[in-house]
Design a protein around this motif. Structure first.
Motif, PDB file in Angstrom:
ATOM      1  N   CYS A  95       0.847  -1.183   0.000  1.00 21.65           N
ATOM      2  CA  CYS A  95       0.000   0.000   0.000  1.00 21.65           C
ATOM      3  C   CYS A  95       0.882   1.232   0.000  1.00 21.65           C
ATOM      4  CB  CYS A  95      -0.905   0.038   1.221  1.00 21.65           C
ATOM      5  SG  CYS A  95      -2.217  -1.200   1.200  1.00 21.65           S
ATOM      6  N   GLY A  96       0.359   2.278  -0.552  1.00 19.60           N
ATOM      7  CA  GLY A  96       1.057   3.551  -0.538  1.00 19.60           C
ATOM      8  C   GLY A  96       0.104   4.641  -0.077  1.00 19.60           C
ATOM      9  N   ASP A  97       0.524   5.431   0.897  1.00 22.18           N
ATOM     10  CA  ASP A  97      -0.299   6.536   1.375  1.00 22.18           C
ATOM     11  C   ASP A  97      -0.085   7.737   0.482  1.00 22.18           C
ATOM     12  OD1 ASP A  97      -1.519   5.256   3.546  1.00 22.18           O
ATOM     13  OD2 ASP A  97       0.286   5.506   4.752  1.00 22.18           O
ATOM     14  N   GLN A 152      -5.318   6.329  -0.172  1.00 27.94           N
ATOM     15  CA  GLN A 152      -4.388   5.206  -0.101  1.00 27.94           C
ATOM     16  C   GLN A 152      -4.581   4.324  -1.327  1.00 27.94           C
ATOM     17  OE1 GLN A 152      -5.015   2.152   2.965  1.00 27.94           O
ATOM     18  NE2 GLN A 152      -2.860   2.401   3.500  1.00 27.94           N
ATOM     19  N   CYS A 167      -3.509   0.575  -2.903  1.00 27.78           N
ATOM     20  CA  CYS A 167      -3.017  -0.747  -2.492  1.00 27.78           C
ATOM     21  C   CYS A 167      -3.040  -1.714  -3.673  1.00 27.78           C
ATOM     22  CB  CYS A 167      -3.882  -1.328  -1.380  1.00 27.78           C
ATOM     23  SG  CYS A 167      -3.834  -0.421   0.159  1.00 27.78           S
ATOM     24  N   TYR A 192      -8.082   1.867  -4.637  1.00 25.74           N
ATOM     25  CA  TYR A 192      -7.808   3.238  -4.199  1.00 25.74           C
ATOM     26  C   TYR A 192      -8.959   3.678  -3.312  1.00 25.74           C
ATOM     27  CZ  TYR A 192      -7.363   8.286  -4.211  1.00 25.74           C
ATOM     28  OH  TYR A 192      -7.275   9.594  -3.819  1.00 25.74           O
ATOM     29  N   HIS A 204      -9.550   9.693   1.263  1.00 22.83           N
ATOM     30  CA  HIS A 204      -9.879  10.131   2.617  1.00 22.83           C
ATOM     31  C   HIS A 204     -11.148  10.958   2.567  1.00 22.83           C
ATOM     32  CE1 HIS A 204      -6.175   8.539   4.079  1.00 22.83           C
ATOM     33  NE2 HIS A 204      -5.425   9.397   3.424  1.00 22.83           N
ATOM     34  N   ALA A 246     -10.099   6.991   5.617  1.00 21.90           N
ATOM     35  CA  ALA A 246     -10.698   6.637   4.338  1.00 21.90           C
ATOM     36  C   ALA A 246     -12.213   6.591   4.466  1.00 21.90           C
ATOM     37  CB  ALA A 246     -10.166   5.287   3.873  1.00 21.90           C
ATOM     38  N   THR A 297       2.840   2.478  -5.625  1.00 20.00           N
ATOM     39  CA  THR A 297       3.122   1.919  -4.309  1.00 20.00           C
ATOM     40  C   THR A 297       4.597   1.497  -4.288  1.00 20.00           C
ATOM     41  OG1 THR A 297       2.583  -0.346  -4.942  1.00 20.00           O
ATOM     42  CG2 THR A 297       0.766   1.012  -4.127  1.00 20.00           C
TER      43      THR A 297
END
Length: 168
Positions: free
Chosen positions: A54-56, A61, A63, A78, A81, A88, A163
């Motif tokens: 995952c990548g913030d 986010q 994943c 995806y 937020h 999220a 990611t």
């Protein structure tokens, strides 16, 4: 004095007692079998964790999950937020839950990118879709070699997001 008569015994082979060599042989075979099982378990590759990576991002986010290092179905997800910035959006949220009637929904393209020690491949895309409730998930089959790494990619407008690499 008289001598007692000899006792009669049943005819047949004498009673068998376990012989020390036979017990030792069984023990050695048992230990060898256990060593073989332990060696096989130690040599097996570990199962990859899920999600794969995952990548913030600033507003959400990204994943990617799937069987890293082998062919299979990979899923890119995806999740944006919420407008309040408390995390999220819930998976079951509707587009208008924030009071803006879907004004915060965006269209993204989701996919993956592979690499090995020699080359980094161009992205492969699962498709393009508009978020619903701040989330979008797309999947597809990826043919992957054991020595390759994979990461999730997302494109929104002119921006390209990724990611971290996941390797087997």
């Amino acid at each position: 004095m008289s001598v007692p008569a000899p006792r009669r015994t049943l005819t047949g082979p004498p009673a068998r007692r376990p012989d020390a060599r036979r017990r030792a042989r069984r023990a050695v075979v048992g230990v060898a079998a256990l060593c073989l099982v332990a060696a096989t378990a130690a040599a097996a590759p570990p199962a990859p964790d899920a999600p794969t990576g995952c990548g913030d991002l600033v507003r959400g986010q990204l994943c990617l999950s799937g069987p890293v290092g082998s062919d299979g179905t990979y899923t890119a997800a995806y999740r944006r937020h919420t407008a309040a910035g408390r995390g999220a959006a819930p998976a079951g949220a509707l587009a208008g839950d924030d009071g803006r009637d879907g004004a915060d929904e965006i269209t993204v393209r989701l996919g993956y990118q592979r690499k090995n020690p020699r080359i980094t491949a161009f992205p492969g895309w699962f498709g393009t879709r508009r978020t619903q409730g701040g989330a979008v998930v797309l999947s597809g089959r990826v043919e992957m070699l054991a020595d390759e790494c994979i990461r999730g990619v997302m494109e929104h407008g002119e921006a390209f997001y990724v990611t971290k690499w996941s390797c087997s």
